[in-house]
Scaffold this active site. Structure first.
Site, mmCIF file in Angstrom:
data_model
loop_
_atom_site.group_PDB
_atom_site.id
_atom_site.type_symbol
_atom_site.label_atom_id
_atom_site.label_comp_id
_atom_site.label_asym_id
_atom_site.label_seq_id
_atom_site.Cartn_x
_atom_site.Cartn_y
_atom_site.Cartn_z
ATOM 1 N N HIS A 9 26.922 44.788 66.861
ATOM 2 C CA HIS A 9 27.903 44.796 67.946
ATOM 3 C C HIS A 9 28.525 46.187 68.071
ATOM 4 C CE1 HIS A 9 28.149 40.392 68.499
ATOM 5 N NE2 HIS A 9 28.031 40.308 67.187
ATOM 6 N N CYS A 67 23.155 40.165 69.339
ATOM 7 C CA CYS A 67 23.398 39.113 68.347
ATOM 8 C C CYS A 67 22.824 37.772 68.816
ATOM 9 C CB CYS A 67 24.899 39.037 68.036
ATOM 10 S SG CYS A 67 25.282 38.228 66.470
#
Length: 485
Positions: A431, A333
């Site tokens: 994630h 991310c």
């Protein structure tokens, strides 16, 4: 008829979240339909819900403990610190704005309504709602318009159990001090107390429990020994990472910079649990260990600010040297965004509008946008030749020539991430992918780690069951059920 009980604490990190998870699983094991609820949370470790929002990671774990699917009503107000810009405010799963601490106090009166709406929906479906407070029950400076502790308890008429932490010392003063600091009406909401994180001979604290009972009028509900296996469960606060020493075990060394606004750091928990892995969180001023084989740049709630912190610590120099020596780097991310050539924030999503030069390890560029992607994802990871599942939680769009070699192929046809020509540098937005045993095993094989028999998700379930048994042994569950109303 539905019942509710609230677990508040004498301070932060006294173990409220863990106890709620343990109690949720313990009551669920008794056949009770139980649901967790936290009116207001502050955490950059968040989870995506099935209804398309986000809640604190602790509430997602508590939902799992209760054998429920996480939903936004379990944590209707979530605050995500963003450094100089204050905190991002998320109400019932969606971003509604940003505010600094003082300005947020003026917003709280408007937030009680959605809090009570979410609470009512949970209460209508559950036989027992276990509510978790935030911080200390006795934060009298924040009592006006409070929605997190006594303000909620009084508004919803919920009985309170107060938790003190004996491991940090002074638990008798913690508990009696809370009684002294609270107003009479607030103190009257507390019906019992639990002493948590005890080590040693429990009989030596019998007099302490009786003394607290006598001075407060509250019932002692349990003396709970320190639960060592808690380290296997996802943590909510990066504070514990900063206080913890380095893993001293032998094995493949994986290093991750502990940046000021680190987010969703539980991405690394499956690697930490591997017996053949030494996971090192680099604190300010610490160099990258020379034996490091993989550097992971984790998620961030303030990517440009954390990129500055990375450079201030000299970690950019260490990482570039690590790559020149043939080492591997993976960005998640915000960490993925840092690996590119530039990060632009034209709208001031993270603070002042501007841009920053990235590490230049991937030929990609990122532009931050106001819209946040929130969704469960699954698919196949070409660079690991393994399936994955996880979740998206990010702002920004990333593009460039290295995206032609995506890290992940999503089941819906989209590609996520980018990798270098030699595959040693890669990143993705998703994630949670290291929780997949096949993908993690593939990664560790490339690093030369021994084959592992770890079944990560099974280990979480086993730990929750052990936590429930621990709570049932040391807390009077029947008394809690009687107190709940």
């Amino acid at each position: 008829m539905s019942r509710t009980l609230m677990i508040q604490g004498t301070g932060s990190d006294v173990g409220k979240s863990l106890l709620v998870a343990g109690l949720a699983r313990a009551f669920a094991n008794r056949g009770v339909r139980v649901a967790p609820f936290k009116p207001q949370n502050m955490s950059n470790n968040a989870a995506v819900t099935s209804d398309g929002g986000e809640i604190g990671r602790a509430q997602a774990l508590q939902a799992r403990a209760a054998r429920l699917t996480p939903r936004i009503d379990m944590n209707p107000v979530l605050l995500k610190p963003q450094g100089a810009s204050g905190a991002q405010i998320i109400v019932q799963g969606r971003v509604v704005g940003q505010a600094k601490a003082r300005d947020y106090q003026d917003l709280k009166p408007r937030l009680m309504r959605p809090v009570l709406e979410s609470y009512a929906r949970l209460k209508a479906e559950a036989e027992l709602v276990i509510v978790e407070g935030a911080g200390s029950a006795a934060e009298i400076n924040l009592r006006q318009n409070d929605i997190a502790n006594m303000g909620f308890a009084r508004e919803a008429d919920v009985p309170v159990v107060l938790v003190g932490d004996i491991d940090r010392g002074g638990v008798i003063a913690q508990l009696i001090g809370c009684k002294a600091a609270l107003g009479d009406d607030d103190a009257a909401m507390i019906e019992g107390f639990i002493v948590n994180k005890f080590r040693g001979d429990a009989s030596l604290f019998d007099d302490g429990l009786r003394f607290v009972e006598a001075r407060t009028g509250w019932r002692s509900l349990g003396l709970v020994p320190f639960f060592e296996a808690a380290a296997r469960l996802p943590a909510e606060d990066a504070f514990g990472l900063r206080m913890r020493g380095h893993d001293q075990r032998d094995g493949v060394t994986i290093a991750a910079p502990l940046l000021p606004h680190i987010a969703n750091f539980d991405d690394l928990d499956p690697l930490k649990a591997e017996p053949g892995v030494r996971l090192v969180f680099l604190k300010d001023g610490e160099p990258l260990p020379p034996e490091t084989q993989l550097v992971i740049l984790p998620g961030s709630k303030a990517t440009i600010a954390d990129l500055t912190a990375l450079r201030d610590n000299g970690w950019d120099i260490d990482i570039l040297a690590h790559v020149r020596r043939g080492g591997r780097v993976f960005g998640i991310c915000g960490g993925y965004q840092m690996l590119g050539r530039v990060i632009r924030d034209p709208l001031g999503v993270e603070g002042a509008a501007g841009e920053a030069e990235g590490l230049g390890l991937l030929d990609v560029e990122t532009t931050l946008t106001g819209e946040k992607a929130l969704a469960p994802v699954s698919g196949h990871a070409p660079i690991f030749d393994a399936p994955f599942c996880g979740y998206e939680m990010h702002v920004g769009a990333t593009a460039g020539s290295d995206c032609a070699r995506p890290t992940l192929q999503l089941a819906d046809g989209r590609a996520d991430g980018a990798s270098s020509c030699d595959g040693r540098v890669a990143g993705a937005y998703a994630h949670g992918i290291f929780a997949d045993d096949c993908l993690r095993a593939s990664l560790l094989r490339t690093l030369g780690a021994p084959q592992s028999s770890l079944r990560y998700e099974e280990s979480i379930e086993e730990t929750l069951d052990a936590l429930a048994a621990h709570c049932a042994r040391h807390i009077d569950l029947d008394a809690l059920w009687e107190m709940a109303r």
